[in-house]
Enzyme design. Structure first.
Site, mmCIF file in Angstrom:
data_model
loop_
_atom_site.group_PDB
_atom_site.id
_atom_site.type_symbol
_atom_site.label_atom_id
_atom_site.label_comp_id
_atom_site.label_asym_id
_atom_site.label_seq_id
_atom_site.Cartn_x
_atom_site.Cartn_y
_atom_site.Cartn_z
ATOM 1 N N TYR A 6 4.023 -2.279 -9.380
ATOM 2 C CA TYR A 6 2.958 -2.150 -10.378
ATOM 3 C C TYR A 6 2.821 -0.718 -10.849
ATOM 4 O O TYR A 6 3.373 0.205 -10.239
ATOM 5 C CB TYR A 6 1.627 -2.667 -9.817
ATOM 6 C CG TYR A 6 0.947 -1.742 -8.821
ATOM 7 C CD1 TYR A 6 1.424 -1.629 -7.513
ATOM 8 C CD2 TYR A 6 -0.160 -0.966 -9.174
ATOM 9 C CE1 TYR A 6 0.804 -0.788 -6.595
ATOM 10 C CE2 TYR A 6 -0.784 -0.132 -8.262
ATOM 11 C CZ TYR A 6 -0.294 -0.049 -6.978
ATOM 12 O OH TYR A 6 -0.902 0.792 -6.070
ATOM 13 N N LYS A 35 6.365 1.969 -5.818
ATOM 14 C CA LYS A 35 4.976 1.551 -6.054
ATOM 15 C C LYS A 35 4.919 0.027 -5.957
ATOM 16 O O LYS A 35 4.819 -0.681 -6.970
ATOM 17 C CB LYS A 35 4.485 2.067 -7.411
ATOM 18 C CG LYS A 35 2.957 2.132 -7.502
ATOM 19 C CD LYS A 35 2.515 3.010 -8.639
ATOM 20 C CE LYS A 35 1.021 2.915 -8.907
ATOM 21 N NZ LYS A 35 0.144 3.251 -7.804
ATOM 22 N N GLU A 70 -0.746 11.289 2.309
ATOM 23 C CA GLU A 70 -1.454 11.254 1.013
ATOM 24 C C GLU A 70 -2.715 10.421 1.180
ATOM 25 O O GLU A 70 -3.050 10.011 2.292
ATOM 26 C CB GLU A 70 -0.537 10.672 -0.063
ATOM 27 C CG GLU A 70 -0.059 9.266 0.257
ATOM 28 C CD GLU A 70 0.883 8.689 -0.791
ATOM 29 O OE1 GLU A 70 0.822 9.101 -1.963
ATOM 30 O OE2 GLU A 70 1.664 7.790 -0.437
ATOM 31 N N LEU A 95 3.926 8.611 -2.516
ATOM 32 C CA LEU A 95 4.236 8.174 -3.874
ATOM 33 C C LEU A 95 4.295 9.427 -4.745
ATOM 34 O O LEU A 95 3.412 10.284 -4.665
ATOM 35 C CB LEU A 95 3.144 7.228 -4.392
ATOM 36 C CG LEU A 95 3.437 6.691 -5.789
ATOM 37 C CD1 LEU A 95 4.518 5.606 -5.736
ATOM 38 C CD2 LEU A 95 2.182 6.125 -6.426
#
Ligand code: PDD
Length: 283
Positions: free
Chosen positions: A33, A148, A181, A205
């Site tokens: 996505y 992702k 993250e 990411l």
């Protein structure tokens, strides 16, 4: 006017939009996505997002359901049909519908869904002015979070854990006690006027907001290094913030209830927010 979604080649009324019960996104999280920010009815950093979408598809060997040039057309249709001024567009591609079997199906056709929504611009500014609180928790995700993918159960649990602790974001700790993250954002600290964030690898990411901010920092000559940081670095940091397509640049005022700097939104967050908005591309 009712909301509309793009579902497998058709524009449908949002409330009546449906996907098949054997869609592999639903059964296996077998899909990818992107989330695009929309400002002034334009897409923020479109090229970066579409490039990352194609990378994610390639890494999972999923065929794009539409031609590359058609993505922009359909995202704009969603912006137009839903009269989105400031908000976001969510786009998802899965390997498609097939009788349940772990192996890739031979003849499935990839599924695509695009939805959009308005968010008030005051919402971002109000949050920015308050700053957010962060809770740390173990990074339980798989080892390819550079893709992702729809495989989002660990970030769902991390975000809920943060919310249960009166925090807006979770920062994820690797086995060595370093932050990878946020559950849905990249993590940053500032120390002695140097901006620090973890280097890109398969354990984070590669955020589009992150890339745009790094480019803008170098244009205006701020010191920037890519290195890992841990809880000790956070305790000694002057400022901290997160970046993502939905949060842009968002100051962090406390981590695990420990104040960052003076516990208020810092001057760098303000500057970086301005620089970021100056260098985004709107198309
Ligand atoms: N998330 N890291 C993770 C784990 C993310 O899920 C996101 C974005 C980012 C920031 O990437 P970008 O700047 O390209 O948005 C970093 C989106 C917003 C989401 O899942 O809703």
């Amino acid at each position: 006017m009712s909301r509309e979604a793009f579902v497998n080649g058709e524009y449908t009324e949002y409330i009546n939009s449906k996907v098949h019960i054997e869609d592999r996104g639903y059964q296996f999280a077998d899909g990818v996505y992107e989330v695009f920010a929309v400002l002034d009815s334009k897409i923020v950093d479109y090229e970066g997002h579409i490039k990352r979408l194609y990378r994610s598809l390639k890494e999972l060997n999923i065929a794009s359901p539409i031609q590359r040039k058609s993505y922009k057309f359909h995202i704009y249709e969603i912006i137009k049909r839903n009269i989105i001024q400031d908000g976001l567009v969510y786009l998802q591609v899965t390997r498609g519908v097939a009788s349940r079997d772990f192996k890739f199906p031979k003849n499935s056709k990839s599924s695509i869904v695009i939805i959009g929504k308005n968010t008030s611009s005051n919402y971002y500014n109000n949050n920015f002015n308050k700053g957010i609180k962060v809770k740390t928790t173990k990074d339980l995700r798989w080892k390819r979070v550079d893709i992702k993918s729809l495989n989002l159960l660990p970030p769902v649990l991390a975000k809920q854990y943060a919310a249960d602790n009166d925090c807006e974001e979770a920062w994820l700790l690797d086995d060595d006690g370093y932050i990878t993250e946020g559950s849905s954002s990249n993590a940053w600290i500032v120390k002695n006027k140097t901006v620090i964030t973890r280097p890109v690898s398969s354990s984070i990411l590669n955020g589009i907001t992150r890339s745009t901010l790094i480019k803008s920092l170098s244009k205006v000559g701020y010191n920037f290094i890519e290195r890992r940081f841990n809880l000790n670095d956070i305790k000694n940091a002057d400022e901290a913030f997160i970046t993502s397509a939905t949060q842009f640049v968002m100051p962090v005022i406390a981590v695990n209830n420990i104040k960052i700097g003076n516990g208020r939104v810092g001057e760098f967050a303000q500057i970086f927010k301005e620089i970021y908005f100056k260098y985004i591309s709107l198309s």
